[in-house]
Design a protein around this motif. Structure first.
Motif, PDB file in Angstrom:
ATOM      1  N   UNK A 107       6.455 -12.374  15.942  1.00  0.00           N
ATOM      2  CA  UNK A 107       5.962 -12.177  14.554  1.00  0.00           C
ATOM      3  C   UNK A 107       6.112 -10.463  14.537  1.00  0.00           C
ATOM      4  N   UNK A 108       5.983  -9.538  15.213  1.00  0.00           N
ATOM      5  CA  UNK A 108       6.006  -8.126  15.017  1.00  0.00           C
ATOM      6  C   UNK A 108       7.572  -7.846  15.044  1.00  0.00           C
ATOM      7  N   UNK A 109       8.177  -8.540  16.004  1.00  0.00           N
ATOM      8  CA  UNK A 109       9.697  -8.388  16.122  1.00  0.00           C
ATOM      9  C   UNK A 109      10.437  -9.033  14.812  1.00  0.00           C
ATOM     10  N   UNK A 110      10.027  -9.996  14.319  1.00  0.00           N
ATOM     11  CA  UNK A 110      10.689 -10.528  13.144  1.00  0.00           C
ATOM     12  C   UNK A 110      10.458  -9.700  11.837  1.00  0.00           C
ATOM     13  N   UNK A 111       9.141  -9.126  11.980  1.00  0.00           N
ATOM     14  CA  UNK A 111       8.698  -8.118  10.572  1.00  0.00           C
ATOM     15  C   UNK A 111       9.658  -6.809  10.944  1.00  0.00           C
ATOM     16  N   UNK A 112      10.033  -6.478  11.920  1.00  0.00           N
ATOM     17  CA  UNK A 112      10.860  -5.133  12.285  1.00  0.00           C
ATOM     18  C   UNK A 112      12.209  -5.457  11.682  1.00  0.00           C
ATOM     19  N   UNK A 113      12.779  -6.809  12.269  1.00  0.00           N
ATOM     20  CA  UNK A 113      14.005  -7.003  11.893  1.00  0.00           C
ATOM     21  C   UNK A 113      14.250  -7.105  10.417  1.00  0.00           C
ATOM     22  N   UNK A 114      13.305  -7.767   9.563  1.00  0.00           N
ATOM     23  CA  UNK A 114      13.288  -7.866   8.205  1.00  0.00           C
ATOM     24  C   UNK A 114      13.062  -6.414   7.378  1.00  0.00           C
ATOM     25  N   UNK A 115      12.654  -5.325   8.132  1.00  0.00           N
ATOM     26  CA  UNK A 115      12.399  -4.411   7.516  1.00  0.00           C
ATOM     27  C   UNK A 115      11.133  -4.227   6.748  1.00  0.00           C
ATOM     28  N   UNK A 116      10.323  -5.034   7.085  1.00  0.00           N
ATOM     29  CA  UNK A 116       9.112  -5.352   6.141  1.00  0.00           C
ATOM     30  C   UNK A 116       7.860  -4.557   6.732  1.00  0.00           C
ATOM     31  N   UNK A 117       7.948  -4.129   8.112  1.00  0.00           N
ATOM     32  CA  UNK A 117       7.191  -3.230   8.807  1.00  0.00           C
ATOM     33  C   UNK A 117       7.308  -1.862   8.400  1.00  0.00           C
ATOM     34  N   UNK A 118       8.208  -1.440   8.017  1.00  0.00           N
ATOM     35  CA  UNK A 118       8.387   0.020   7.799  1.00  0.00           C
ATOM     36  C   UNK A 118       8.287   0.249   6.188  1.00  0.00           C
ATOM     37  N   UNK A 119       8.076   1.408   5.927  1.00  0.00           N
ATOM     38  CA  UNK A 119       7.620   1.955   4.808  1.00  0.00           C
ATOM     39  C   UNK A 119       6.855   1.192   3.675  1.00  0.00           C
ATOM     40  N   UNK A 120       5.569   1.189   3.956  1.00  0.00           N
ATOM     41  CA  UNK A 120       4.457   0.540   3.271  1.00  0.00           C
ATOM     42  C   UNK A 120       4.292   0.873   1.814  1.00  0.00           C
ATOM     43  N   UNK A 121       4.832   2.135   1.296  1.00  0.00           N
ATOM     44  CA  UNK A 121       4.748   2.369  -0.165  1.00  0.00           C
ATOM     45  C   UNK A 121       3.335   2.782  -0.612  1.00  0.00           C
ATOM     46  N   UNK A 122       2.612   3.429   0.336  1.00  0.00           N
ATOM     47  CA  UNK A 122       1.258   3.745   0.089  1.00  0.00           C
ATOM     48  C   UNK A 122       1.454   4.893  -0.679  1.00  0.00           C
ATOM     49  N   UNK A 123       1.955   6.064  -0.554  1.00  0.00           N
ATOM     50  CA  UNK A 123       2.224   7.178  -1.518  1.00  0.00           C
ATOM     51  C   UNK A 123       3.658   7.190  -1.903  1.00  0.00           C
ATOM     52  N   UNK A 124       3.998   6.399  -2.921  1.00  0.00           N
ATOM     53  CA  UNK A 124       5.383   6.387  -3.476  1.00  0.00           C
ATOM     54  C   UNK A 124       5.431   6.577  -5.121  1.00  0.00           C
TER      55      UNK A 124
END
Length: 161
Positions: free
Chosen positions: A23-40
């Motif tokens: 699950x962790x690797x699939x999120x990394x590949x899909x670029x969903x784990x990076x840049x949460x958008x908290x301060x955007x």
């Protein structure tokens, strides 16, 4: 020696860890784990053609990911694609910055390249970029090339007459 219950427990733990790692690797590949958008902050850009740009595609400046594509919609009045960019609050860009749709490699994913301008005022939440450049569509380039070659051969045929 382990009993059957202990063995089943350890197998279950390892299976759970394996599923978590996948699950962790699939999120990394899909670029969903990076840049949460908290301060955007969000800015908009209008393009005549976005090609294969997708939501969550990276927004890069000088090769560094500074944000993500948040939303893509079609404007019924101007007949353009309106792309909402969610930029990381740590990165500030001048108001006269420009955006263009680029491709990673020859046939890679498309992303938005952000080029800073020289204005003293920075972009704020809700601003719209004035200078944009649409995606280069490979099919259009090929058809233009073939059309120009056909026109050249037609001109040569006419010159011989």
């Amino acid at each position: 020696m382990m009993t059957r219950k202990e063995l089943d427990l350890w197998v279950g733990i390892f299976v759970a860890i394996g599923i978590g790692a996948l699950l962790f690797l699939s999120l990394k590949v899909a670029n969903l784990a990076s840049f949460t958008g908290a301060d955007s902050y969000q800015i908009k850009a209008k393009f005549d053609n976005i090609g294969g740009l997708k939501v969550r595609a990276p927004v890069k400046s000088a090769g560094v990911v500074v944000g993500r594509v948040g939303e893509i919609r079609f404007d019924n009045e101007t007949f353009e694609a309106v792309v909402t960019l969610s930029l990381d609050g740590r990165y500030q860009f001048p108001k006269d910055s420009s955006a263009k749709i680029l491709t990673s490699g020859l046939l890679g994913e498309q992303y938005i390249g952000l080029s800073p301008g020289g204005d003293t005022a920075n972009l704020t939440n809700g601003d719209t970029l004035k200078i944009t450049q649409s995606a280069v569509v490979l099919e259009n380039l090929i058809s233009q090339f073939l059309y120009s070659k056909a026109a050249e051969s037609g001109d040569k045929a006419n010159d011989k007459k």
